[in-house]
Design an enzyme around this catalytic site. Structure first.
Site: not given
Ligand code: PEP
Length: 251
Positions: A10-12, A96, A98, A168, A174, A214, A235-236
């Protein structure tokens, strides 16, 4: 039972177009282990080019990070599931944390988005998970159960079978703090039991449930080796080809 294994990035709200294409290409040039699917969730303006790049690559799919709950009309700035379908996008993230927290994606809105995705032959990757306060109270399983009851448990069996789920825990997204493999396994097994009670054991056994929060090369192997963990939503660590490729190779 052997289920699909999935590494989803997930590149956000990250990467320029050039950076996204370069990252996509370096992943596409890897040999994806047999039986593993890789999904890249990128920003809307990059989807068509990434999708075209991914066509010849087996087991590489491109996902949108969101879609509108509306089919069409006067909704400035929105992107409809039919528009994603018109550029051959196969997956979309729905639910998600967010989106729930910052963009008002309520359960009702998520139900509408799920319907839009199904109406347009796009497979939802449905995210759920509890905040830290709930984890600390010990009510995390019943919190997630309510999330599922209010959204995906309203789907009929045929639609449900097309889902990929992602557990999640919000406190792990994150933050660098990962759920332990025992915590992930406990929740994944609980979700599978909920699906079995709601639908059938067969459906519960077949649905891929990814862990997100993470995930990195150092913990992916241990997490993915859990009986009910079928991969990760990352993500990251999906923003750098080396680390994401290591995660893809962790099954
Ligand atoms: C995510 O956004 O879905 C996620 C899991 O992020 P990270 O891996 O950075 O925690």
């Amino acid at each position: 039972m052997s289920r699909r294994k999935i590494a989803a990035g997930n590149w956000k709200l990250n990467l320029s177009f050039e950076e996204a294409m370069q990252l996509g290409r370096s992943i596409a040039n890897q040999e994806i282990p047999s039986g593993v699917e890789v999904i890249l969730a990128a920003a809307f303006p990059y989807l068509k080019s990434l999708g075209e790049m991914a066509v010849p690559v087996q087991n590489l799919h491109i996902a949108a990070q969101n879609c509108s709950e509306h089919a069409k009309g006067a909704f400035t700035g929105e992107v409809a599931a039919s528009m994603l379908n018109s550029i051959q996008i196969s997956h979309v993230l729905i639910g998600h944390s967010e989106r729930r927290e910052y963009f008002g994606d309520t359960d009702n809105v998520l139900c509408m988005k799920l319907q839009q995705a199904f109406d347009n032959e796009i497979n939802p990757i449905y995210c759920c998970g509890e905040p830290l306060r709930i984890r600390k109270s010990g009510d995390h399983v019943s919190y997630v159960k309510t999330q599922l009851e209010e959204t995906i448990f309203k789907l009929d069996q045929d639609q449900f079978a097309k889902l990929v789920l992602a557990y999640e825990p919000i406190w792990a997204i994150g933050t660098g703090e990962t759920a332990s493999s025992e915590q992930a396994q406990e929740m994944h097994a609980a979700i599978r039991e909920m699906i079995s009670n709601q639908y059938s054991q067969e459906l519960a056994d077949g649905i891929p449930i990814l862990y997100g929060g993470s995930v990195k090369p150092a913990n992916a192997k241990e997490l993915f080796s859990q009986k009910d963990v079928d991969g990760g939503l990352v993500g990251g660590a999906s923003l750098k080809s080396d680390s994401f490729i290591e995660i893809i190779n962790s099954f």
